[in-house]
Design a protein around this motif. Structure first.
Motif, short mmCIF file in Angstrom:
data_model
loop_
_atom_site.label_atom_id
_atom_site.label_comp_id
_atom_site.label_asym_id
_atom_site.label_seq_id
_atom_site.Cartn_x
_atom_site.Cartn_y
_atom_site.Cartn_z
N TRP A 1 3.38 45.88 -20.21
CA TRP A 1 3.38 47.27 -19.76
C TRP A 1 2.92 48.24 -20.84
O TRP A 1 3.02 49.44 -20.67
N ASN A 2 2.46 47.76 -21.99
CA ASN A 2 1.99 48.66 -23.03
C ASN A 2 0.59 48.23 -23.49
O ASN A 2 0.44 47.54 -24.50
N PRO A 3 -0.45 48.64 -22.77
CA PRO A 3 -1.80 48.22 -23.15
C PRO A 3 -2.36 48.95 -24.37
O PRO A 3 -3.42 48.61 -24.85
N TYR A 4 -1.65 49.95 -24.87
CA TYR A 4 -2.14 50.74 -26.00
C TYR A 4 -1.81 50.11 -27.36
O TYR A 4 -2.31 50.57 -28.37
N VAL A 5 -0.99 49.09 -27.39
CA VAL A 5 -0.60 48.44 -28.65
C VAL A 5 -1.78 47.63 -29.19
O VAL A 5 -2.43 46.90 -28.45
N VAL A 6 -2.04 47.75 -30.47
CA VAL A 6 -3.13 47.00 -31.11
C VAL A 6 -2.62 45.60 -31.45
O VAL A 6 -1.59 45.45 -32.10
N ASN A 7 -3.33 44.58 -31.02
CA ASN A 7 -2.95 43.19 -31.23
C ASN A 7 -3.75 42.63 -32.39
O ASN A 7 -4.97 42.73 -32.43
N CYS A 8 -3.05 42.01 -33.35
CA CYS A 8 -3.72 41.44 -34.53
C CYS A 8 -4.54 40.20 -34.19
O CYS A 8 -5.47 39.85 -34.92
N ASN A 9 -4.20 39.50 -33.11
CA ASN A 9 -4.85 38.24 -32.77
C ASN A 9 -6.15 38.43 -31.99
O ASN A 9 -6.88 37.48 -31.80
N LEU A 10 -6.42 39.62 -31.51
CA LEU A 10 -7.63 39.88 -30.73
C LEU A 10 -8.66 40.61 -31.58
O LEU A 10 -8.38 41.08 -32.67
N GLN A 11 -9.86 40.72 -31.03
CA GLN A 11 -10.94 41.42 -31.73
C GLN A 11 -10.60 42.89 -31.89
O GLN A 11 -9.81 43.44 -31.12
N PRO A 12 -11.23 43.56 -32.85
CA PRO A 12 -11.00 45.01 -33.00
C PRO A 12 -11.39 45.76 -31.73
O PRO A 12 -12.35 45.41 -31.06
N ARG A 13 -10.62 46.81 -31.44
CA ARG A 13 -10.87 47.58 -30.23
C ARG A 13 -12.03 48.55 -30.42
O ARG A 13 -12.12 49.23 -31.44
N ALA B 1 -14.67 49.96 -19.35
CA ALA B 1 -14.01 48.68 -19.15
C ALA B 1 -12.87 48.52 -20.15
O ALA B 1 -12.99 48.91 -21.31
N PRO B 2 -11.75 47.94 -19.72
CA PRO B 2 -10.62 47.75 -20.64
C PRO B 2 -10.89 46.62 -21.62
O PRO B 2 -11.70 45.73 -21.36
#
Length: 95
Positions: free
Chosen positions: A51-63, A71-72
């Motif tokens: 429910w929080n798509p705004y959090v930056v994830n360290c395991n994914l590519q840079p936003r 597109a999300p």
């Protein structure tokens, strides 16, 4: 002569003792190791928070920069999985 030497040495020793008591704790305050969040250049988490798509994830590519209607990114898709309306709010909501 002995009396004059005692008059000088006693305040000097007392001053050094007081100074060491005052300076010793303050010298140790800056010696702590930095926290893990202080080391990272950009704060992120090691996972996805539902429910929080705004959090930056360290395991994914840079936003990429977010633009309304675009597109999300992968983090938003994963965070909004099985949550009706979450992804639509992320895409069309405020940037």
């Amino acid at each position: 002569m002995r009396t004059s030497r005692q008059r000088i040495v006693r305040p000097v020793v007392l001053g050094v003792a007081i100074l060491s008591i005052v300076v010793a704790p303050t010298a140790g305050w800056g010696q702590t190791a930095p926290t893990p969040t202080g080391i990272q250049a950009e704060p992120c988490v090691n996972g996805v928070i539902p429910w929080n798509p705004y959090v930056v994830n360290c395991n994914l590519q840079p936003r990429p920069p977010r633009v309304r209607g675009s597109a999300p990114d992968a983090g938003a898709i994963i965070a909004c999985r099985d949550r009706p309306g979450c992804l639509a709010w992320y895409i069309n909501g405020p940037p």
